[in-house]
Design a protein around this motif. Structure first.
Motif, PDB file in Angstrom:
ATOM      1  N   ASP A  53       0.752  -1.165   0.115  1.00  0.00           N
ATOM      2  CA  ASP A  53       0.014  -0.124  -0.107  1.00  0.00           C
ATOM      3  C   ASP A  53       0.709   1.040  -0.008  1.00  0.00           C
ATOM      4  O   ASP A  53       0.384   2.272  -0.734  1.00  0.00           O
ATOM      5  CB  ASP A  53      -0.783   0.071   1.394  1.00  0.00           C
ATOM      6  N   TRP A  54       1.965   1.212   0.823  1.00  0.00           N
ATOM      7  CA  TRP A  54       2.588   2.637   0.897  1.00  0.00           C
ATOM      8  C   TRP A  54       4.021   2.541   0.023  1.00  0.00           C
ATOM      9  O   TRP A  54       4.755   3.289   0.024  1.00  0.00           O
ATOM     10  CB  TRP A  54       3.307   2.632   2.585  1.00  0.00           C
ATOM     11  N   GLY A  55       4.018   1.489  -0.824  1.00  0.00           N
ATOM     12  CA  GLY A  55       5.023   1.604  -1.823  1.00  0.00           C
ATOM     13  C   GLY A  55       6.468   0.980  -1.306  1.00  0.00           C
ATOM     14  O   GLY A  55       7.469   1.371  -1.886  1.00  0.00           O
ATOM     15  N   LEU A  56       6.284   0.537   0.034  1.00  0.00           N
ATOM     16  CA  LEU A  56       7.678   0.395   0.617  1.00  0.00           C
ATOM     17  C   LEU A  56       8.404  -0.909   0.128  1.00  0.00           C
ATOM     18  O   LEU A  56       9.404  -1.240   0.598  1.00  0.00           O
ATOM     19  CB  LEU A  56       7.435  -0.082   2.276  1.00  0.00           C
ATOM     20  N   ASP A  57       7.583  -1.711  -0.562  1.00  0.00           N
ATOM     21  CA  ASP A  57       8.170  -3.128  -1.375  1.00  0.00           C
ATOM     22  C   ASP A  57       9.079  -2.927  -2.575  1.00  0.00           C
ATOM     23  O   ASP A  57       9.773  -3.557  -2.903  1.00  0.00           O
ATOM     24  CB  ASP A  57       6.964  -3.963  -1.430  1.00  0.00           C
ATOM     25  N   LYS A  58       8.994  -1.525  -3.017  1.00  0.00           N
ATOM     26  CA  LYS A  58       9.685  -1.148  -4.512  1.00  0.00           C
ATOM     27  C   LYS A  58      11.204  -0.952  -4.112  1.00  0.00           C
ATOM     28  O   LYS A  58      11.482  -0.586  -2.716  1.00  0.00           O
ATOM     29  CB  LYS A  58       8.923  -0.030  -4.983  1.00  0.00           C
ATOM     30  N   PRO A  59      12.250  -1.051  -4.694  1.00  0.00           N
ATOM     31  CA  PRO A  59      13.546  -0.854  -4.462  1.00  0.00           C
ATOM     32  C   PRO A  59      13.652   0.722  -4.011  1.00  0.00           C
ATOM     33  O   PRO A  59      12.642   1.687  -4.471  1.00  0.00           O
ATOM     34  CB  PRO A  59      14.272  -0.883  -5.865  1.00  0.00           C
ATOM     35  N   LEU A  60      14.686   0.884  -3.404  1.00  0.00           N
ATOM     36  CA  LEU A  60      14.912   2.112  -2.752  1.00  0.00           C
ATOM     37  C   LEU A  60      14.827   3.491  -3.907  1.00  0.00           C
ATOM     38  O   LEU A  60      14.324   4.462  -3.613  1.00  0.00           O
ATOM     39  CB  LEU A  60      16.012   2.280  -1.898  1.00  0.00           C
ATOM     40  N   TRP A  61      15.556   3.389  -5.017  1.00  0.00           N
ATOM     41  CA  TRP A  61      15.797   4.332  -5.888  1.00  0.00           C
ATOM     42  C   TRP A  61      14.345   4.656  -6.429  1.00  0.00           C
ATOM     43  O   TRP A  61      13.874   5.908  -6.905  1.00  0.00           O
ATOM     44  CB  TRP A  61      16.834   3.977  -6.707  1.00  0.00           C
ATOM     45  N   ARG A  62      13.574   3.524  -6.755  1.00  0.00           N
ATOM     46  CA  ARG A  62      12.160   3.843  -7.277  1.00  0.00           C
ATOM     47  C   ARG A  62      11.360   4.661  -6.097  1.00  0.00           C
ATOM     48  O   ARG A  62      10.539   5.456  -6.667  1.00  0.00           O
ATOM     49  CB  ARG A  62      11.476   2.583  -7.417  1.00  0.00           C
ATOM     50  N   GLN A  63      11.486   4.226  -4.920  1.00  0.00           N
ATOM     51  CA  GLN A  63      10.609   5.101  -3.961  1.00  0.00           C
ATOM     52  C   GLN A  63      11.027   6.639  -3.934  1.00  0.00           C
ATOM     53  O   GLN A  63      10.244   7.426  -3.778  1.00  0.00           O
ATOM     54  CB  GLN A  63      10.796   4.561  -2.559  1.00  0.00           C
ATOM     55  N   TYR A  64      12.411   6.476  -4.173  1.00  0.00           N
ATOM     56  CA  TYR A  64      12.871   7.966  -4.003  1.00  0.00           C
ATOM     57  C   TYR A  64      12.567   8.739  -5.159  1.00  0.00           C
ATOM     58  O   TYR A  64      11.962  10.152  -5.161  1.00  0.00           O
ATOM     59  CB  TYR A  64      14.534   8.042  -4.002  1.00  0.00           C
ATOM     60  N   LEU A  65      12.626   8.249  -6.210  1.00  0.00           N
ATOM     61  CA  LEU A  65      12.338   9.071  -7.518  1.00  0.00           C
ATOM     62  C   LEU A  65      10.616   9.357  -7.659  1.00  0.00           C
ATOM     63  O   LEU A  65      10.299  10.474  -7.902  1.00  0.00           O
ATOM     64  CB  LEU A  65      12.513   8.246  -8.786  1.00  0.00           C
ATOM     65  N   ALA A  66       9.996   8.464  -6.840  1.00  0.00           N
ATOM     66  CA  ALA A  66       8.492   8.557  -6.671  1.00  0.00           C
ATOM     67  C   ALA A  66       8.155   9.889  -5.774  1.00  0.00           C
ATOM     68  O   ALA A  66       7.234  10.621  -5.796  1.00  0.00           O
ATOM     69  CB  ALA A  66       7.754   7.439  -6.093  1.00  0.00           C
ATOM     70  N   TYR A  67       9.005   9.875  -4.777  1.00  0.00           N
ATOM     71  CA  TYR A  67       8.825  10.762  -3.651  1.00  0.00           C
ATOM     72  C   TYR A  67       9.152  12.210  -4.174  1.00  0.00           C
ATOM     73  O   TYR A  67       8.537  13.108  -4.047  1.00  0.00           O
ATOM     74  CB  TYR A  67       9.901  10.471  -2.567  1.00  0.00           C
ATOM     75  N   LEU A  68      10.300  12.212  -5.130  1.00  0.00           N
ATOM     76  CA  LEU A  68      10.537  13.496  -5.617  1.00  0.00           C
ATOM     77  C   LEU A  68       9.757  14.119  -6.352  1.00  0.00           C
ATOM     78  O   LEU A  68       9.096  15.174  -6.504  1.00  0.00           O
ATOM     79  CB  LEU A  68      11.841  13.373  -6.333  1.00  0.00           C
ATOM     80  N   GLY A  69       8.973  12.869  -7.515  1.00  0.00           N
ATOM     81  CA  GLY A  69       7.940  13.580  -8.256  1.00  0.00           C
ATOM     82  C   GLY A  69       6.787  14.081  -7.689  1.00  0.00           C
ATOM     83  O   GLY A  69       6.356  15.077  -7.983  1.00  0.00           O
ATOM     84  N   ALA A  70       6.473  13.274  -6.711  1.00  0.00           N
ATOM     85  CA  ALA A  70       5.314  13.545  -5.811  1.00  0.00           C
ATOM     86  C   ALA A  70       5.411  15.075  -5.272  1.00  0.00           C
ATOM     87  O   ALA A  70       4.252  15.743  -5.323  1.00  0.00           O
ATOM     88  CB  ALA A  70       4.867  12.911  -4.827  1.00  0.00           C
ATOM     89  N   ILE A  71       6.622  15.362  -4.695  1.00  0.00           N
ATOM     90  CA  ILE A  71       6.762  16.830  -4.130  1.00  0.00           C
ATOM     91  C   ILE A  71       6.638  17.863  -5.061  1.00  0.00           C
ATOM     92  O   ILE A  71       6.125  18.970  -4.776  1.00  0.00           O
ATOM     93  CB  ILE A  71       8.241  16.671  -3.421  1.00  0.00           C
ATOM     94  N   LEU A  72       7.229  17.236  -6.390  1.00  0.00           N
ATOM     95  CA  LEU A  72       7.127  18.456  -7.296  1.00  0.00           C
ATOM     96  C   LEU A  72       5.769  18.970  -7.597  1.00  0.00           C
ATOM     97  O   LEU A  72       5.491  20.111  -8.273  1.00  0.00           O
ATOM     98  CB  LEU A  72       8.116  17.967  -8.558  1.00  0.00           C
ATOM     99  N   THR A  73       4.838  18.028  -7.696  1.00  0.00           N
ATOM    100  CA  THR A  73       3.606  18.074  -7.899  1.00  0.00           C
ATOM    101  C   THR A  73       2.773  18.731  -6.690  1.00  0.00           C
ATOM    102  O   THR A  73       1.458  18.834  -6.693  1.00  0.00           O
ATOM    103  CB  THR A  73       2.695  17.010  -8.514  1.00  0.00           C
ATOM    104  N   GLY A  74       3.661  18.980  -5.588  1.00  0.00           N
ATOM    105  CA  GLY A  74       2.810  19.684  -4.486  1.00  0.00           C
ATOM    106  C   GLY A  74       2.006  18.424  -3.364  1.00  0.00           C
ATOM    107  O   GLY A  74       1.372  18.744  -2.747  1.00  0.00           O
ATOM    108  N   ASP A  75       2.428  17.142  -3.765  1.00  0.00           N
ATOM    109  CA  ASP A  75       1.941  15.856  -2.881  1.00  0.00           C
ATOM    110  C   ASP A  75       2.919  15.699  -1.909  1.00  0.00           C
ATOM    111  O   ASP A  75       3.884  15.069  -2.416  1.00  0.00           O
ATOM    112  CB  ASP A  75       1.541  14.866  -3.736  1.00  0.00           C
TER     113      ASP A  75
END
Lengths: 308, 289
Positions: A53-75
């Motif tokens: 659910d929280w995306g914690l099963d994905k590799p760390l770099w995927r989580q990181y990119l997703a996190y950066l992307g989300a922040i750029l869109t204000g999430d």
């Protein structure tokens, strides 16, 4: 000038990115939030679902990119406890912290700087010595000791002010005082030494010798030149408006950002902690940026070279 | 000393009054207090009357002055004085360790920046920016809470406190030393950079760095006691000054002495180091006045 500003902006952005990366890496490297949140006796499939659910099963770099992307869109993500948006939770607490830190900043400026300047202009007088002693005392007493001593005197012995909690403006007096004491001492000390430094310069002697009035020497010649080091400290204080009350909020159980940080950190609420760290860093970087630009305005000599 | 850079000093210090030989009273008192603290820390095991975890439930919360417990006891009947000695030791060890790490780390980075300039210099400046953007307490809080607190992690983490000051000082002084001829002369004689920095530049900048250490030291004590106060620093059953204040806080109304003893020790210690540090700076540091 434009080159200077854009260079500073670039460095500021880089710094925020570094803080984000640091927060992400530290928080993810230190263990599995699923275990802490769900407790030890939860079946494996529930943990797996939670992680998916929280995306914690994905590799760390995927989580990181997703996190950066989300922040750029204000999430800024959702709180793992309660599921509310992390940004809302954090912003909700900001006013409570500012109620303490803005009056405290005002106290620091209106007492610290005049005291320091007065001491510098009356060097080696009794008042000067008094200011030095009080200033050193002010910033060597840790805020938690100062806070507890104030509680001991004003709440327990005298019964005048509440010892903690949030409500009327009376509740804010002791915490705001506690926050300001150290800053007053620091500013008094810095303004004093900056002013003494400037008053020893030849142009002050020249101005006095020309017959410029003492008041104009102090206000027109000495103060503008002493401003740069004072502005540096003030900028740092403005930058820590959000972060500067962690310990004091804990002592007085004040529902601000600091309390939220301590609680979220012990709950391992990743999104909320990351959001707070980002907010703190952004405020700090902005105020540093403003200070750098102010330098250029206060001291034209600094415009030419990058301020290192 | 010959490390004065022409731009940094006020060139027209008109009157130089002959310095007083005597040590000011406040500084002497500070030195005395610090000596006492160091003795307490070194001989903590020998001079403390009880073990720090030894409980005496019949004598819980005895006020100061009770025979056998001169500073009273805490909520579990443990002797406050004995715990205070141990706390002084733990806090001083952390602060010493961290100050040394931070000085070595910062000075090395500063020298590297001075030697290689260019990209390494930018990297050091960026690290300093990062450090300035995230208040140290917040950063340590995040790291300690998520990794769990251990003595080694705590000392290591505190060792990052204030490194950027040493880096800035070391870089500035090394660059100006390089322009002064003696460093260039040794380089011409074929010395390796390592030799130039360690044997020639370091001794010349040491006094400024030592002064800087005396200024960082009390801040590290305050930082550690702040973290311990929040429950993230030194963990029970071990004890530190901030940790004692933190636990004593719950007994503020009934037994304020649990918290007041360590609070007074923190205050006097940081005050003493600041006084001694200021005095040392006036005496040793040619770049400030």
């Amino acid at each position: 000038m434009i080159r200077f500003i854009s260079l500073r902006l670039f460095r500021a952005a880089l710094t925020v990115l570094a803080v984000m990366t640091f927060a992400f890496v530290v928080l993810r490297m230190s263990g599995d939030p699923a275990q802490v949140l769900l407790g030890p006796d939860v079946p494996q499939n529930v943990i797996d679902d939670f992680r998916a659910d929280w995306g914690l099963d994905k590799p760390l770099w995927r989580q990181y990119l997703a996190y950066l992307g989300a922040i750029l869109t204000g999430d800024f993500g959702l709180s793992m406890r309660g599921g509310a948006p992390a940004l809302d939770l954090v912003l909700e607490r900001v006013p409570a912290t500012l109620i303490l830190t803005i009056p405290a900043l005002f106290l620091k400026l209106s007492i610290g700087i005049p005291a320091g300047i007065y001491a510098a202009l009356h060097r080696d007088s009794t008042i000067d010595r008094g200011v030095i002693v009080l200033a050193i005392l002010g910033f060597t007493v840790p805020s938690f000791v100062m806070g507890l001593v104030l509680v001991l005197i004003f709440s327990i012995q005298l019964g005048l002010l509440p010892s903690g909690g949030f409500g009327t403006w009376l509740h804010a007096i002791l915490p705001a005082l506690t926050i300001s004491v150290g800053g007053i001492g620091l500013l008094a000390r810095f303004s004093r030494s900056a002013m003494i430094e400037v008053m020893g310069q030849p142009f002050i002697r020249t101005a006095s010798a020309k017959g410029v009035k003492w008041r104009d020497v102090v206000w027109g010649h000495a103060l503008p030149n002493a401003a740069v080091p004072i502005v540096t400290i003030v900028g740092f204080m403005v930058g820590s408006l959000i972060a500067g009350a962690v310990v004091v909020e804990t002592i007085f159980s004040w529902p601000g950002i600091g309390r939220l940080l301590i609680v979220s950190v012990s709950n391992r609420d990743l999104a909320v902690v990351q959001c707070i760290l980002l907010l703190i860093a952004a405020v700090m970087v902005c105020s540093n940026l403003i200070v750098d630009l102010l330098y250029g305005w206060l001291d034209p000599r600094l415009r030419a070279q990058p301020a290192h | 000393m010959s490390l004065v850079t022409p731009t940094e000093t006020a060139p027209h210090r008109v009157v130089t009054l002959p310095r007083k030989r005597r040590i000011p009273l406040a500084v002497a008192a500070g030195l005395g207090w610090l000596a006492l603290m160091v003795i307490c820390a070194v001989f903590a095991d020998l001079i403390r009357p009880y073990d720090i975890t030894q409980m005496d439930l019949s004598a819980r919360l005895s006020p100061p002055g009770t025979p056998g417990h001169w500073l009273g006891t805490d909520e579990l009947g443990r002797d406050v004085l004995s715990r205070l000695f141990q706390s002084v030791r733990v806090s001083l060890v952390i602060a010493f360790g961290a100050t040394i790490i931070s000085a070595v780390f910062g000075t090395t980075l500063g020298f590297l920046a001075a030697q290689f300039r260019g990209i390494i210099e930018h990297l050091v400046v960026m690290l300093a920016d990062f450090q300035a953007a995230l208040p140290f307490l917040i950063m340590s809080l995040a790291v300690l809470a998520f990794f769990g607190s251990s003595m080694i992690l705590l000392v290591g983490l505190m060792g990052f406190y204030g490194w950027e000051r040493y880096a800035r000082i070391a870089r500035g002084l090394a660059i100006s030393a390089g322009a002064q001829g003696y460093a260039a002369a040794v380089v011409q004689l074929g010395a390796t950079p390592r030799r130039v920095y360690l044997n020639h530049i370091l001794p010349n900048v040491a006094s400024t760095l030592i002064v800087s250490m005396t200024l960082t030291f009390p801040e590290i004590i305050l930082m550690e006691s702040g973290l311990s106060f929040l429950g993230l620093g030194v963990q029970p059953p071990d004890t530190s000054l901030g940790n004692m204040v933190g636990f004593g806080r719950e007994y503020l109304t009934t037994a304020p002495w649990i918290m007041l003893g360590p609070a007074v020790v923190i205050m006097f210690t940081t005050l003493s180091i600041s006084l001694v540090g200021d005095w040392l700076r006036d005496k040793l540091d040619p770049t400030i006045r």
